[in-house]
Design an enzyme around this catalytic site. Structure first.
Site, short mmCIF file in Angstrom:
data_model
loop_
_atom_site.label_atom_id
_atom_site.label_comp_id
_atom_site.label_asym_id
_atom_site.label_seq_id
_atom_site.Cartn_x
_atom_site.Cartn_y
_atom_site.Cartn_z
N GLY A 91 0.83 -1.20 0.00
CA GLY A 91 0.00 0.00 0.00
C GLY A 91 0.86 1.25 0.00
O GLY A 91 2.08 1.21 0.22
N ARG A 177 4.17 13.53 -8.37
CA ARG A 177 4.31 12.59 -9.48
C ARG A 177 3.03 12.59 -10.32
O ARG A 177 1.92 12.59 -9.79
CB ARG A 177 4.59 11.18 -8.96
CG ARG A 177 4.77 10.16 -10.08
CD ARG A 177 5.51 8.92 -9.63
NE ARG A 177 4.79 8.14 -8.64
CZ ARG A 177 5.32 7.11 -7.98
NH1 ARG A 177 6.58 6.77 -8.19
NH2 ARG A 177 4.61 6.44 -7.09
N ASP A 253 4.74 -4.75 -7.46
CA ASP A 253 4.09 -3.49 -7.07
C ASP A 253 4.68 -2.30 -7.80
O ASP A 253 4.13 -1.20 -7.75
CB ASP A 253 4.17 -3.28 -5.55
CG ASP A 253 5.59 -3.37 -5.03
OD1 ASP A 253 6.13 -4.49 -5.00
OD2 ASP A 253 6.18 -2.33 -4.68
N ASP A 263 8.41 4.40 -10.21
CA ASP A 263 9.22 4.19 -9.01
C ASP A 263 10.71 4.13 -9.30
O ASP A 263 11.29 3.06 -9.45
CB ASP A 263 8.76 2.94 -8.24
CG ASP A 263 7.51 3.22 -7.43
OD1 ASP A 263 7.32 4.37 -7.03
OD2 ASP A 263 6.71 2.29 -7.23
#
Length: 487
Positions: A91, A177, A253, A263
């Site tokens: 999460g 972002r 993820d 990321d």
């Protein structure tokens, strides 16, 4: 800026239409003395939001999270993921989604704050980020965009005015972002493992409507979704290989369903060509090495396929066969496009089986001689007289003769060959030692070097008079260079 200020930016929130089990409402934690480090005016103009932020104060207050208008309900998204092969619940532990912006073309983008404080998914973490890691993401993501590689974008970086403690004390930073969405393979894994079938179907249909509307109404949109994501990820990984990019943490993820690079933690660019190259300090076994990235994305896609099985067909065996049939096409699709990409790098329009030994010989020579990946292709194209002596190696010169002979045999015009090479091979990349140097000075308040590097990276295919052989590496940095995830 106060709560009574007029704020006309209408951030949508279609993700909040999903059940509450997919997210938690949470406001960013305020920070003491935020200041603007960098603002991406070009991106703001592309998004059409410049008019909402006419002065630095409005940017600072909003994108620090200190001022959130009443009409905006920020959320932290739930997801799980395989991290280095191990499944775990995750999460948004240090990221908060402010909402979704739709530009004048009708394109939808997530607007997310990263490093904006604790959330229900922080698991004991502080929810903060270092200024250095946020500036790294800004620099590399914008460089990737200029390289024509699908990527999240960076709108702003702020200094929080607070200290973040990792291995040592660091200035804190918040990144804004911008992404097509933050739906990940890990989002589907979370839903599959922890929620129910109706919620899995809701997520899947939402994802199809948002990212792949052309497959809505197909005979089996769930199977088509797997195929669409597989093809998008293949193309993305090929872009990474084309420019020597190493993501460094290809967990599920961190695998975007929108097929964007997302990321930028321990990422880096390869200098000397070696498929085993790893920079991440935590990737001790080379799971996410440069050359292993295709195999890893295939593995991640199998995790994605597993979550879709209940939707692909009610009969599990039939669903497995259908999903396996799709995934089994990965090697053929990838390798066809891989050789085509490598062929483009040496100016070929297409690659015949008989061309592959020539390309493989070049890769073998680069690895054996620790030749720079980026500059070797530039030397083939430009034939610089000031090149290092390495390029006078008889084996390399013989390779060039064979290359030129094959070009003539194929009937290619020299200018067409050079055009393909110019559009495929960057002239500059974010060299690791230059990135580190720019980040070090930026974190003590001097952005001169950072802006200079960013300007050069904004036009990476522009040919200059001299190949930057001096940029290949700084021995003092590269010999033991490591990157870190920043969490």
């Amino acid at each position: 800026m106060t709560e009574t200020s007029t704020f006309d930016w209408k951030l949508d929130s279609t993700y909040s239409s999903l059940p509450a089990s997919f997210y938690k409402p949470i406001k960013p934690s305020s920070v003491s003395e935020p200041s603007l480090v960098i603002w991406n005016e070009r991106l703001a103009n592309d998004l059409g939001i410049s008019s909402y932020f006419k002065d630095p104060t409005s940017i600072i207050q909003f994108f620090s999270g200190n001022w959130i208008p009443e009409q905006i309900t920020p959320i932290a998204q739930a997801y799980a993921g395989h991290q280095f092969g191990n499944f775990t619940m995750l999460g948004d532990g240090r990221a908060i989604l402010l909402g979704e912006h739709v530009n004048s073309k009708g394109d939808r983008f997530d607007i997310q704050l990263k490093g904006s404080g604790r959330t229900p998914f922080s698991r004991g973490g502080d929810g903060r980020a270092t200024l250095s890691s946020m500036l790294r993401e800004y620099l590399i993501s914008e460089a990737m965009f200029a390289l024509n590689i699908p990527t999240t974008r960076s709108l702003a970086v702020l200094n929080t005015g607070e200290i973040v403690r990792r291995a040592d004390e660091n200035p804190g930073g918040i990144l804004t972002r911008v992404a097509k969405s933050h739906v990940r393979v890990g989002t589907f894994e979370y839903t599959y493992h922890f929620l129910d079938l109706p919620e899995l179907e809701q997520l899947t249909l939402y994802t199809i409507r948002r990212h792949f509307p052309h497959i809505e109404g197909s005979t089996n949109p769930y199977l088509d979704l797997l195929e669409a994501v597989m093809e998008g990820q293949i193309d993305l990984i090929l872009h990474w290989l084309r420019v020597g990019f190493i993501h460094g943490v290809m967990n599920t993820d961190n695998t975007s369903i929108a097929c964007e690079t997302i990321d930028y933690g321990p990422c880096a660019f390869m200098n000397s060509y070696d498929p085993n190259t790893v920079f991440s300090s935590i990737d001790v076994n080379g799971r996410y090495s440069y050359g292993n990235q295709p195999a890893i994305i295939h593995w991640n896609l199998s995790c994605f396929a597993n979550t879709l099985l209940p939707l692909i067909d009610k009969d599990q065996n039939v669903a497995i066969d259908k999903a396996k049939s799709t995934l089994d096409r990965f090697p053929e699709i990838f390798h066809t496009k891989y050789w085509e990409m490598l062929g483009n790098k040496i100016g070929f329009l297409s690659v015949d089986p008989s061309d592959k030994p020539l390309i493989q010989d070049l890769l073998n020579w680069m690895k054996e001689n620790a030749a720079d990946y980026t500059n070797t292709f530039l030397q083939i194209e430009l034939e610089s007289e000031s090149a290092p002596s390495l390029y006078n190696d008889p084996q390399f010169l013989k390779w060039k003769e064979n290359w030129k002979t094959l070009i003539q045999k194929k009937g290619y015009k020299e200018e067409d060959v050079k055009t393909r090479m110019r559009s495929t091979n960057p002239f500059v990349i974010p060299r690791n030692f230059k990135v580190e140097s720019a980040l070090q000075t930026a974190c003590v308040g001097d952005m001169t070097e950072f802006h200079s590097l960013l300007k050069k990276l904004n036009d990476p295919y522009l040919r200059e008079s001299q190949i930057p052989f001096y940029d290949e590496a700084d021995p003092n940095v590269e010999e033991s260079y490591q990157t870190f995830c920043g969490t």
